[in-house]
Design an enzyme around this catalytic site. Structure first.
Site, PDB file in Angstrom:
ATOM      1  N   GLU A 165      -3.870  -6.705 -49.557  1.00 17.81           N
ATOM      2  CA  GLU A 165      -3.704  -5.419 -48.870  1.00 17.81           C
ATOM      3  C   GLU A 165      -4.793  -5.314 -47.801  1.00 17.81           C
ATOM      4  OE1 GLU A 165      -1.825  -2.455 -52.248  1.00 17.81           O
ATOM      5  OE2 GLU A 165      -3.978  -2.785 -52.314  1.00 17.81           O
ATOM      6  N   ASN A 219      -2.134  -0.802 -56.738  1.00 16.08           N
ATOM      7  CA  ASN A 219      -2.793  -0.240 -57.918  1.00 16.08           C
ATOM      8  C   ASN A 219      -2.362   1.210 -58.158  1.00 16.08           C
ATOM      9  OD1 ASN A 219      -4.023  -2.601 -58.509  1.00 16.08           O
ATOM     10  ND2 ASN A 219      -6.010  -2.051 -57.641  1.00 16.08           N
ATOM     11  N   HIS A 225      -8.187  -6.414 -49.467  1.00 16.89           N
ATOM     12  CA  HIS A 225      -8.110  -6.319 -50.928  1.00 16.89           C
ATOM     13  C   HIS A 225      -7.292  -7.468 -51.524  1.00 16.89           C
ATOM     14  CE1 HIS A 225      -6.517  -4.128 -54.695  1.00 16.89           C
ATOM     15  NE2 HIS A 225      -7.670  -4.686 -54.961  1.00 16.89           N
TER      16      HIS A 225
HETATM   17  N1  LIG Z   1     -11.945  -8.415 -60.870  1.00 19.52           N
HETATM   18  C1  LIG Z   1     -10.782  -8.042 -60.362  1.00 19.52           C
HETATM   19  O1  LIG Z   1      -9.719  -8.218 -60.964  1.00 19.52           O
HETATM   20  C2  LIG Z   1     -10.736  -7.428 -58.995  1.00 19.52           C
HETATM   21  C3  LIG Z   1      -9.531  -7.435 -58.275  1.00 19.52           C
HETATM   22  C4  LIG Z   1      -9.517  -6.908 -56.983  1.00 19.52           C
HETATM   23  C5  LIG Z   1     -10.667  -6.356 -56.456  1.00 19.52           C
HETATM   24  N2  LIG Z   1     -11.808  -6.339 -57.187  1.00 19.52           N
HETATM   25  C6  LIG Z   1     -13.000  -5.753 -56.569  1.00 19.52           C
HETATM   26  O2  LIG Z   1     -13.855  -6.814 -56.145  1.00 19.52           O
HETATM   27  C7  LIG Z   1     -15.209  -6.402 -56.238  1.00 19.52           C
HETATM   28  C8  LIG Z   1     -15.948  -7.397 -57.098  1.00 19.52           C
HETATM   29  O3  LIG Z   1     -15.362  -7.452 -58.367  1.00 19.52           O
HETATM   30  P1  LIG Z   1     -15.691  -8.604 -59.418  1.00 19.52           P
HETATM   31  O4  LIG Z   1     -14.722  -8.453 -60.488  1.00 19.52           O
HETATM   32  O5  LIG Z   1     -15.804  -9.878 -58.692  1.00 19.52           O
HETATM   33  O6  LIG Z   1     -17.125  -8.137 -59.908  1.00 19.52           O
HETATM   34  P2  LIG Z   1     -18.224  -8.971 -60.682  1.00 19.52           P
HETATM   35  O7  LIG Z   1     -18.985  -7.991 -61.475  1.00 19.52           O
HETATM   36  O8  LIG Z   1     -17.638 -10.156 -61.307  1.00 19.52           O
HETATM   37  O9  LIG Z   1     -19.157  -9.493 -59.500  1.00 19.52           O
HETATM   38  C9  LIG Z   1     -19.973  -8.671 -58.724  1.00 19.52           C
HETATM   39  C10 LIG Z   1     -21.104  -9.545 -58.203  1.00 19.52           C
HETATM   40  O10 LIG Z   1     -21.817  -8.798 -57.233  1.00 19.52           O
HETATM   41  C11 LIG Z   1     -23.189  -9.133 -57.364  1.00 19.52           C
HETATM   42  N3  LIG Z   1     -23.986  -8.109 -56.700  1.00 19.52           N
HETATM   43  C12 LIG Z   1     -24.353  -6.890 -57.154  1.00 19.52           C
HETATM   44  N4  LIG Z   1     -25.091  -6.265 -56.208  1.00 19.52           N
HETATM   45  C13 LIG Z   1     -25.165  -7.097 -55.149  1.00 19.52           C
HETATM   46  C14 LIG Z   1     -25.811  -7.038 -53.881  1.00 19.52           C
HETATM   47  N5  LIG Z   1     -26.511  -5.968 -53.546  1.00 19.52           N
HETATM   48  N6  LIG Z   1     -25.676  -8.082 -53.055  1.00 19.52           N
HETATM   49  C15 LIG Z   1     -24.961  -9.172 -53.411  1.00 19.52           C
HETATM   50  N7  LIG Z   1     -24.384  -9.296 -54.607  1.00 19.52           N
HETATM   51  C16 LIG Z   1     -24.462  -8.280 -55.462  1.00 19.52           C
HETATM   52  C17 LIG Z   1     -23.402  -9.227 -58.846  1.00 19.52           C
HETATM   53  O11 LIG Z   1     -24.565  -9.992 -59.157  1.00 19.52           O
HETATM   54  C18 LIG Z   1     -22.108  -9.957 -59.280  1.00 19.52           C
HETATM   55  O12 LIG Z   1     -22.300 -11.359 -59.235  1.00 19.52           O
HETATM   56  C19 LIG Z   1     -15.163  -4.997 -56.773  1.00 19.52           C
HETATM   57  O13 LIG Z   1     -15.216  -4.108 -55.691  1.00 19.52           O
HETATM   58  C20 LIG Z   1     -13.834  -4.910 -57.479  1.00 19.52           C
HETATM   59  O14 LIG Z   1     -13.333  -3.601 -57.526  1.00 19.52           O
HETATM   60  C21 LIG Z   1     -11.875  -6.872 -58.438  1.00 19.52           C
END
Ligand SMILES: NC(=O)c1ccc[n+]([C@@H]2O[C@H](COP(=O)([O-])OP(=O)(O)OC[C@H]3O[C@@H](n4cnc5c(N)ncnc54)[C@H](O)[C@@H]3O)[C@@H](O)[C@H]2O)c1
Length: 733
Positions: free
Chosen positions: A471, A509, A459
């Site tokens: 994490e 978190n 994470h």
């Molecule tokens: N944004 C944050 O601050 C943050 C921080 C820590 C963890 N996260 C976690 O990271 C993960 C991604 O978050 P994000 O903010 O980057 O999301 P985001 O929405 O910016 O990106 C997600 C991406 O995944 C793609 N996607 C969807 N289905 C898919 C598939 N089947 N195969 C490949 N790609 C696919 C989408 O097209 C998109 O580009 C989540 O699990 C989120 O909880 C986010």
């Protein structure tokens, strides 16, 4: 060469045919550190050298490291923590100074050969040599980072550095605590010769010939007129110190006393007898090292070292380096994680299902590499080579030889399970699967796999390139080697891993959740956006909780809140504040409207309309909200939010998310910017007093609702008059 003399503590000495004595530092299993034993052995060698020099047996001394990538990484910080009084700290500093001045007084020229990290005491040792020669490999970084531990350089750095590079450069290096690369070191005269690593042996031979024949050209510090005026006149120096003080007050604030003290020492020591200058330095080290800020910074530093050794060595030895990796999802996180891997020379496939998303992820990675190149972390050519390590794709081609996959697709369990199932079918059986989920169950993802033992959480925090914490989530199904592989990968990426159990919100978190919720409630009770945030920035947080909610985004916060509510009930359920804001079309910084307003991503100030909107909103979860705005003190604002955070840490320790309170502290410092000078959340709680916190929680619970009910562990510590973190520590009940 004559016989090799083993001096102990990883040090050896030999004399070559030209009568040059070579001292080599090469400590087993660790970077070279100037521990007390090493300093003692060094002092013993100097005594021998004095007589051999007097007998004409040795004509010069070279000091080098046998360890690739490190010259000397500094003094032994663990020993700092054992110095219990200002006089003991002052004496330790004076002893280091005595030994280094003995080196300086040898009647032959001395040369430090710096090929790798050279920090703190290592730099001070080099500064007491006649000459310094350095390679320009990226790992050669020379600096005096002591202010980051709340002290100032204590082995003569404040005396020698200005003498070698001038006052202005010395102030910059000492106050920022940031090391400089070899090229810059060469430009400012900190080193005399800069060479390419592959030419070091030859150039060193040539240099030693010049040294032995006393033909080393005098280094002339070319200084501009401005420098001469600033450094060479009393009025110029006064201006220089005044400007340095003003800038330091703005940047470090009052919470960090060391940089201001460093300025005092440099000013007081200018032009006085050198003995007095060394004494000034040792006195300041004595005062600072026993200050609460320094003790807390040293505690945090030692915890960060401990976090890196969280798993048993036998398990770590069974892990392999990641030769190739893949990232699923090219969104905000995926693009940045791929960039981090490429920046650390790991080839990576970045996969998405949407071409536009993939393009945007690649652009994101590319712009981060460009930024690193502009910050001179690496050259523009290196940046393009690194970018070439990222392959963007919409299918699973090339996945058959990856060692690690990190899933960073949208935060929905079904989508994640589907994607993981697909990827498991195309990767080698030994590949580790990691998820970047913030709130979903990693165990739930492992369940659908053929080989659930390979599934772990990795994470990262946003923004990935800046946040030092990762994490590593260990579901019960995980194989220890898979967890260790994730830990090793995180370390190889230059981040600090904290291994946590798989429960909603993991550690950081989960602890942020009640803190952010309570800030929302305080706003609804009439606290005022700027006032609430100012209380926390005044405390030392990098930003207040409402600003942080804007950064996170209200949609994400609401989603996380639901997961937390489902897992932990009313205690962590979000108040209706966020929902009300979302209904009114606010999402935070991402759409320019949160608690603050934004234009082109820059804040234009708090929006009173957002406060009006939530004023009087009845809370969800537990505890009714006061109907009319209540009066509360800044202490209440701080206490309600932070005591809830401490209480949640006690619940999390009770649930064994981590078992060591120190890991809570390091995770909060590195994952949220909790002020390091306070030592982290639980060290701060100990300083406030666990009984005091329990009593305040109980009073709040009576007034405001059961979300404040003290956790069993907190009660127990209070009853037994114990602390979370202070040694000697018996295991937590
Ligand atoms: N944004 C944050 O601050 C943050 C921080 C820590 C963890 N996260 C976690 O990271 C993960 C991604 O978050 P994000 O903010 O980057 O999301 P985001 O929405 O910016 O990106 C997600 C991406 O995944 C793609 N996607 C969807 N289905 C898919 C598939 N089947 N195969 C490949 N790609 C696919 C989408 O097209 C998109 O580009 C989540 O699990 C989120 O909880 C986010």
């Amino acid at each position: 060469m004559n016989d090799l003399l083993d001096l102990g503590s990883g040090m050896t000495f030999e004399v070559d045919r030209s009568h040059v004595g070579w001292l080599t530092f090469d400590q087993a299993d660790a970077p070279n550190i100037l521990s007390n034993d090493v300093l003692r052995a060094f002092d013993g060698l100097l005594a021998q050298l004095e007589s051999r020099i007097a007998n004409g047996q040795i004509h010069a001394l070279g000091i080098r490291s046998g360890k690739p990538g490190t010259f000397i990484a500094g003094a032994d910080v663990k020993a700092f923590a054992e110095l219990e009084s200002a006089s003991a700290a002052r004496a330790a500093s004076a002893e280091g100074q005595r030994i280094f001045r003995r080196l300086q007084r040898l009647r032959v020229p001395t040369v430090a050969v710096i090929d790798g990290t050279c920090l703190g005491g290592g730099t001070e040792l080099a500064l007491h040599c006649t000459y310094r020669i350095a390679t320009d490999r990226p790992s050669t970084r020379i600096g005096l980072p002591e202010v980051r531990l709340g002290i100032i350089p204590g082995f003569g750095g404040t005396v020698r550095l200005p003498a070698v590079v001038g006052l202005q450069e010395a102030l910059q290096i000492i106050l920022a605590g940031k090391p400089v690369g070899a090229r810059r070191a060469g430009r400012i005269g900190l080193v005399d010769v800069v060479v390419a690593p592959e030419r070091l042996a030859r150039e060193l031979d040539d240099f030693m010939t010049l040294v032995l024949s006393k033909r080393v050209p005098e280094q002339e510090r070319r200084s501009s007129l401005a420098t001469r005026l600033l450094e060479g006149t009393a009025i110029g120096r006064k201006l220089l110190f005044t400007m340095a003080r003003r800038r330091t007050r703005q940047e470090a604030g009052d919470h960090y006393p060391a940089p201001l003290r460093a300025i005092d020492v440099l000013e007081e020591s200018h032009g006085v007898h050198v003995d007095e200058a060394y004494a000034n330095e040792a006195a300041a080290v004595g005062e600072l090292l026993t200050s609460p800020a320094s003790q807390n910074l040293v505690y945090v530093f030692l915890l960060s070292q401990q976090a890196k050794r969280a798993l048993p060595e036998e398990t770590m030895e069974r892990t392999a380096e990641i030769g190739k990796a893949a990232v699923l999802g090219a969104g905000v996180m995926g693009g940045a994680i791929a960039e981090l891997m490429a920046a650390n020379d790991v080839p990576v496939i970045l996969k998405d299902i949407d071409q536009a998303a993939l393009d945007s992820g690649m652009r994101h990675a590319s712009s981060l590499l460009d930024k690193a190149a502009s910050a001179r972390v690496f050259s523009p050519e290196e940046a393009s080579l690194k970018l070439a390590l990222i392959t963007g794709t919409l299918d699973y081609e090339g996945f058959d030889d990856v060692d690690l996959v990190i899933e960073a697709v949208v935060e929905r369990m079904q989508v994640k399970q589907q994607v993981l199932k697909e990827v498991e079918a195309v990767v080698p059986e030994a590949a580790v699967l990691g998820t970047n989920t913030s709130s979903l169950s990693v165990t739930g993802m492992a369940q659908i796999l053929q080989h659930p033992a390979r599934m772990v959480g990795i994470h990262f925090f946003n923004p990935v390139h800046r946040m030092p914490l990762v994490e590593v989530v260990r579901p019960e199904t995980a194989d220890e080697v898979a967890v260790a592989t994730a830990v090793r990968f995180v370390l190889d990426m230059g981040k600090t891993p904290v291994v946590v159990a798989d429960r909603a919100g993991f550690l950081v978190n989960r602890l942020l959740s009640p803190y952010l919720n309570e800030a929302g409630r305080l706003l609804a009770e009439g606290g005022g956006i700027e006032r609430i945030d100012a209380v926390f920035t005044g405390f030392g947080m990098p930003m207040g909780p409402l600003r942080l909610l804007d950064e996170i985004g209200f949609d994400i916060a609401e989603h996380a809140g639901k997961e937390m509510g489902a897992a932990f009930g009313d205690r962590l359920a979000t108040s209706d504040v966020i929902e009300r804001l979302i209904e009114s079309g606010r999402l935070g910084k991402k759409n320019g409207r949160g608690f603050y307003l934004y234009r082109d991503g820059r804040s234009t100030g708090a929006d009173p309309a957002a406060a009006d909107l939530v004023c009087g909103v009845t809370s969800g979860g537990d505890g009714a909200l006061a109907a009319a705005p209540t009066r509360f003190s800044d202490e209440d604002i701080l206490g309600r939010c932070l005591y809830l955070m401490v209480n949640e840490a006690a619940f999390a320790l009770g649930d064994e998310i981590v078992t060591d309170p120190g890991m809570v502290d390091i995770a909060m410092v590195m994952g949220t910017g909790f002020p390091p000078f306070r030592g982290g959340l639980l060290r701060w709680a100990d300083d406030v007093g666990i009984r005091e916190i329990r009593d305040r929680l109980e009073a709040y619970a009576a007034d405001l609702g059961p979300r404040f009910t003290p956790a069993p562990l907190l009660r127990q510590l209070a009853d037994q008059d114990r602390t979370f973190t202070h040694s000697p520590q018996t295991p937590l009940p």
